[in-house]
Write a protein that holds these residues in place. Structure first.
Motif, PDB file in Angstrom:
ATOM      1  N   ARG A 106       0.823  -1.203   0.000  1.00  0.00           N
ATOM      2  CA  ARG A 106       0.000   0.000   0.000  1.00  0.00           C
ATOM      3  C   ARG A 106       0.848   1.240   0.000  1.00  0.00           C
ATOM      4  O   ARG A 106       0.512   2.241  -0.603  1.00  0.00           O
ATOM      5  N   SER A 107       1.933   1.169   0.744  1.00  0.00           N
ATOM      6  CA  SER A 107       2.804   2.320   0.857  1.00  0.00           C
ATOM      7  C   SER A 107       3.280   2.751  -0.523  1.00  0.00           C
ATOM      8  O   SER A 107       3.246   3.930  -0.885  1.00  0.00           O
ATOM      9  N   ALA A 110       0.395   4.267  -2.440  1.00  0.00           N
ATOM     10  CA  ALA A 110       0.078   5.627  -1.977  1.00  0.00           C
ATOM     11  C   ALA A 110       1.122   6.609  -2.492  1.00  0.00           C
ATOM     12  O   ALA A 110       0.791   7.708  -2.933  1.00  0.00           O
ATOM     13  N   ARG A 111       2.381   6.183  -2.445  1.00  0.00           N
ATOM     14  CA  ARG A 111       3.445   7.088  -2.900  1.00  0.00           C
ATOM     15  C   ARG A 111       3.390   7.355  -4.385  1.00  0.00           C
ATOM     16  O   ARG A 111       3.832   8.385  -4.857  1.00  0.00           O
ATOM     17  N   TRP A 113       1.110   8.254  -6.116  1.00  0.00           N
ATOM     18  CA  TRP A 113       0.345   9.446  -6.445  1.00  0.00           C
ATOM     19  C   TRP A 113       1.016  10.735  -6.011  1.00  0.00           C
ATOM     20  O   TRP A 113       0.643  11.812  -6.467  1.00  0.00           O
ATOM     21  N   GLN A 114       1.970  10.601  -5.116  1.00  0.00           N
ATOM     22  CA  GLN A 114       2.584  11.829  -4.613  1.00  0.00           C
ATOM     23  C   GLN A 114       3.357  12.532  -5.709  1.00  0.00           C
ATOM     24  O   GLN A 114       4.036  11.919  -6.508  1.00  0.00           O
ATOM     25  N   GLY A 115       3.256  13.812  -5.714  1.00  0.00           N
ATOM     26  CA  GLY A 115       4.003  14.586  -6.677  1.00  0.00           C
ATOM     27  C   GLY A 115       3.205  14.883  -7.940  1.00  0.00           C
ATOM     28  O   GLY A 115       3.615  15.684  -8.768  1.00  0.00           O
ATOM     29  N   TYR A 116       2.060  14.194  -8.096  1.00  0.00           N
ATOM     30  CA  TYR A 116       1.194  14.535  -9.227  1.00  0.00           C
ATOM     31  C   TYR A 116       0.186  15.592  -8.804  1.00  0.00           C
ATOM     32  O   TYR A 116      -0.338  15.571  -7.695  1.00  0.00           O
ATOM     33  N   GLU A 117      -0.112  16.471  -9.715  1.00  0.00           N
ATOM     34  CA  GLU A 117      -1.166  17.442  -9.467  1.00  0.00           C
ATOM     35  C   GLU A 117      -2.522  16.782  -9.684  1.00  0.00           C
ATOM     36  O   GLU A 117      -2.639  15.850 -10.491  1.00  0.00           O
ATOM     37  N   ALA A 118      -3.530  17.307  -9.010  1.00  0.00           N
ATOM     38  CA  ALA A 118      -4.871  16.722  -9.082  1.00  0.00           C
ATOM     39  C   ALA A 118      -5.383  16.480 -10.511  1.00  0.00           C
ATOM     40  O   ALA A 118      -5.952  15.422 -10.780  1.00  0.00           O
ATOM     41  N   ILE A 121      -3.878  13.247 -11.828  1.00  0.00           N
ATOM     42  CA  ILE A 121      -4.462  12.113 -11.126  1.00  0.00           C
ATOM     43  C   ILE A 121      -5.869  11.825 -11.658  1.00  0.00           C
ATOM     44  O   ILE A 121      -6.214  10.685 -11.967  1.00  0.00           O
ATOM     45  N   ASP A 122      -6.661  12.877 -11.775  1.00  0.00           N
ATOM     46  CA  ASP A 122      -8.047  12.681 -12.212  1.00  0.00           C
ATOM     47  C   ASP A 122      -8.113  12.078 -13.611  1.00  0.00           C
ATOM     48  O   ASP A 122      -8.936  11.214 -13.878  1.00  0.00           O
ATOM     49  N   ILE A 125      -7.097   8.378 -13.341  1.00  0.00           N
ATOM     50  CA  ILE A 125      -8.138   7.588 -12.673  1.00  0.00           C
ATOM     51  C   ILE A 125      -9.335   7.403 -13.600  1.00  0.00           C
ATOM     52  O   ILE A 125      -9.902   6.308 -13.692  1.00  0.00           O
ATOM     53  N   ARG A 128      -8.365   4.752 -15.975  1.00  0.00           N
ATOM     54  CA  ARG A 128      -8.399   3.425 -15.332  1.00  0.00           C
ATOM     55  C   ARG A 128      -9.859   2.972 -15.168  1.00  0.00           C
ATOM     56  O   ARG A 128     -10.183   1.807 -15.371  1.00  0.00           O
ATOM     57  N   ASN A 129     -10.724   3.910 -14.796  1.00  0.00           N
ATOM     58  CA  ASN A 129     -12.140   3.574 -14.626  1.00  0.00           C
ATOM     59  C   ASN A 129     -12.741   3.028 -15.917  1.00  0.00           C
ATOM     60  O   ASN A 129     -13.532   2.092 -15.890  1.00  0.00           O
TER      61      ASN A 129
ATOM     62  N   GLN B 114      -1.985  12.992  -0.685  1.00  0.00           N
ATOM     63  CA  GLN B 114      -1.145  14.087  -1.156  1.00  0.00           C
ATOM     64  C   GLN B 114      -0.856  15.060  -0.031  1.00  0.00           C
ATOM     65  O   GLN B 114      -1.721  15.378   0.767  1.00  0.00           O
ATOM     66  N   ILE B 125      -0.198   3.636   7.315  1.00  0.00           N
ATOM     67  CA  ILE B 125      -0.443   2.370   6.613  1.00  0.00           C
ATOM     68  C   ILE B 125      -0.102   1.190   7.509  1.00  0.00           C
ATOM     69  O   ILE B 125      -0.845   0.210   7.566  1.00  0.00           O
ATOM     70  N   THR B 178     -14.696   1.631  -9.243  1.00  0.00           N
ATOM     71  CA  THR B 178     -14.774   2.381 -10.475  1.00  0.00           C
ATOM     72  C   THR B 178     -15.924   3.383 -10.494  1.00  0.00           C
ATOM     73  O   THR B 178     -15.755   4.552 -10.788  1.00  0.00           O
TER      74      THR B 178
END
Lengths: 202, 202
Positions: A106-107, A110-111, A113-118, A121-122, A125, A128-129, B114, B125, B178
């Motif tokens: 999980r760690s 979770a990481r 996603w760090q460093g990406y702007e919203a 990410i959206d 995602i 992926r959806n 984030q 976690i 999703t």
């Protein structure tokens, strides 16, 4: 092959090489630390050469994620269409569709996603959806045509889409599990899920 | 109640009030934008008063996450110990254990992380992992004592812990689904999972 077709095919394979280099570096270093220069080097290009294909790290990230999802999805489709026994086809397809991006702890997820702007990410995602929705439909079709059971003895399962949704949830949940689950154990647990969820009246 | 006991109980309820205010603001604004001053105001304290309880946003975040997990876990245990029918107890416990923190869309879950530094993420976690392990054991115990079936007719399910692990994976997978799944639909899908996974020979 015409000169133009050859050029296009060469561009295509360069593009794939960049995307695979990007996936490797992005998942190792995270988006904040990943270096465009290192990705270019790994792909055997100059940094300028790479920028002809991708003009920003965000654009490259998005394309790399799409490439990874497409490969996983194609492998899953191939597995569903194979001649293996029902359970093995389903387990194989679930393992293929959720193979790489979410693996690990999980760690790490979770990481990722760090460093990406919203907005980045959206977009990823939402992409992926779309793959998930398509995979649930594929899986529901396979369940229906290949003998999964929804009978009058079963008050709860309402449709093949419901069964497929539960299977996908289990597959996704297992990739982000509490403990490090080996690939072999993950397949074994999915085998339990497929056997029990899809053929309860055996 | 002695003066010291009264003081301690008051501190306890102040602490809980701060934690609940923190959960609300943190999940609304994310850790980067959440304001310690607003959390204090929401809890009815001065900022200095709050700092007597929590000296940093990271410390408060960690304590707030633990508080949320503890409440969910206690609700799940209560549900497992209740007098409802087997399926309803299991569905209720799964819904309770994975009720709040991971609910909503993937986008929201991804954004939750984030703004946190890696050490904070890793601590939270690791804490969540401990709750999950404890919940899998509780669930496996409930399955064993309450009639889940692992028989010689079933070559795949090896143990109650395996069944519990698959159920937990499905519950977690459904919270990050999703599509936006309503609470009612999530319970319905978990009912399918519990019924089919745990009592295949009915």
């Amino acid at each position: 092959m015409s000169a133009t077709a050859a050029q296009s095919s060469r561009n295509n394979s360069t593009r794939t090489r960049i995307l695979e280099a990007a996936l490797e570096i992005l998942s190792r270093d995270g988006p904040a630390k990943a270096s465009m220069a290192e990705i270019a080097r790994r792909a055997g290009l100059s940094r300028q050469g790479m920028y002809l294909h991708f003009s920003s790290k965000d654009e490259l990230t998005y394309a790399a994620a799409r490439h990874a999802f497409e490969v996983q999805h194609a492998n899953a489709q191939e597995m569903l269409a194979s001649r293996r026994p029902f359970t093995e086809r389903l387990v194989g397809a679930l393992m293929a569709e959720y193979a790489s991006l979410y693996s690990g702890t999980r760690s790490r997820a979770a990481r990722f996603w760090q460093g990406y702007e919203a907005p980045v990410i959206d977009r990823i995602i939402e992409m992926r959806n779309r793959f998930d929705r398509s995979f649930v439909e594929l899986l529901a079709g396979a369940l229906e045509s290949d003998g999964a059971v929804i009978g009058p003895d079963d008050p709860h399962a309402r449709s093949f889409v419901d069964l497929a949704t539960v299977l996908v949830a289990a597959a996704r949940g297992l990739t982000l599990s509490t403990r490090e689950i080996s690939t072999k154990d993950r397949a074994e647990l999915l085998r339990i899920a497929v056997t029990r969820l899809c053929a309860p009246s055996r």
